[in-house]
Design a protein around this motif. Structure first.
Motif, short mmCIF file in Angstrom:
data_model
loop_
_atom_site.label_atom_id
_atom_site.label_comp_id
_atom_site.label_asym_id
_atom_site.label_seq_id
_atom_site.Cartn_x
_atom_site.Cartn_y
_atom_site.Cartn_z
N ALA A 1 -19.86 -19.31 -20.56
CA ALA A 1 -20.33 -20.23 -21.62
C ALA A 1 -19.51 -21.49 -21.49
O ALA A 1 -20.01 -22.55 -22.08
N VAL A 2 -18.37 -21.54 -21.00
CA VAL A 2 -17.44 -23.02 -20.89
C VAL A 2 -18.25 -23.86 -19.95
O VAL A 2 -19.11 -23.86 -19.20
N GLY A 3 -18.22 -25.34 -20.70
CA GLY A 3 -19.04 -26.41 -20.28
C GLY A 3 -18.24 -26.86 -18.91
O GLY A 3 -19.02 -27.58 -18.30
N SER A 4 -17.21 -26.71 -18.60
CA SER A 4 -16.59 -27.42 -17.48
C SER A 4 -17.04 -26.72 -16.18
O SER A 4 -17.54 -25.52 -15.88
N GLN A 5 -17.37 -27.58 -14.98
CA GLN A 5 -17.92 -27.20 -13.81
C GLN A 5 -16.57 -26.68 -12.85
O GLN A 5 -16.97 -25.93 -11.91
#
Length: 218
Positions: free
Chosen positions: A22-26
């Motif tokens: 779920a984390v937004g970082s690529q």
């Protein structure tokens, strides 16, 4: 982000996987290990992994982290050994999603459903009910999420259901593995209070039910 998960902490494990997904970082990586849930933070393997990650992002050192695949799995074998393997995604794209059916009439676990309905009774504080597959004829790898759908009736107002995934050797003896905080653990454990069984249909997947845990389900 580097999410380091233990295969069988059971309570923390899902949080590690959900956080990674779920984390937004690529720039995110998932590492999964076995044995005690804290041990790998202090082993040469674990310390080396952390130093490469933090050295790259906090110090700008040439640690080779830019070539690190997004998923590092330590796949556990039934003899307790581990196979270190790098992957490109989670869950694994080559997963063969398989449904097993609980047959209360025979106590079996099969890929074909029973012909008739049966029930099995057990005491809440007793050993529960067991369902086993036939002896496996070839090697089977279970690497990924698992979910169970159970129809339950209870003589009490509410009920807590615990589901464990276990393995036996060819002689029918239980195989135990170091499981996070249990030196004689099982492959997997899940639990749910019946009154919290409500499903969020929008967030759920076949292999990953999502319970809002608000309680009071009808």
């Amino acid at each position: 982000m580097l999410s380091s998960a233990n295969w069988a902490h059971h309570l923390h494990t899902r949080g590690n996987f959900e956080g990674y997904l779920a984390v937004g970082s690529q720039q995110k990586w998932l590492e999964v290990h076995g044995n005690e849930h804290f041990a790998e933070f202090y082993t040469d393997y674990g310390v080396g992994l952390q130093k490469r990650f933090f050295g790259h992002f906090l110090k700008g050192d040439a640690t080779g982290w830019e070539d690190q695949p997004p998923v590092r799995l330590n796949v556990q074998h039934v003899d307790g050994s581990f196979e270190e393997r790098d992957e490109q995604e989670w869950p694994l794209a080559r997963t063969r999603w398989t449904s097993f059916h609980l047959d209360a009439g025979t106590g079996s676990l099969t890929t074909t459903g029973p012909d008739t309905d049966h029930t099995v009774d057990f005491a809440a504080l007793g050993p529960g009910a067991d369902f086993w597959t036939d002896p496996l004829s070839e090697q089977l790898e279970i690497t990924g999420p698992a979910a169970a759908r159970v129809r339950l009736a209870s003589s009490t107002t509410d009920a807590d259901l615990f589901v464990t995934l276990r393995v036996q050797d060819p002689d029918g003896n239980e195989v135990s593995l170091v499981s996070a905080i249990d030196p004689h653990g099982v492959l997997g454990v899940g639990w749910l209070r019946a009154s919290h069984r409500e499903i969020d249909e929008q967030r759920s997947l076949p292999h990953r039910p999502w319970h809002p845990t608000r309680g009071g389900s009808r």
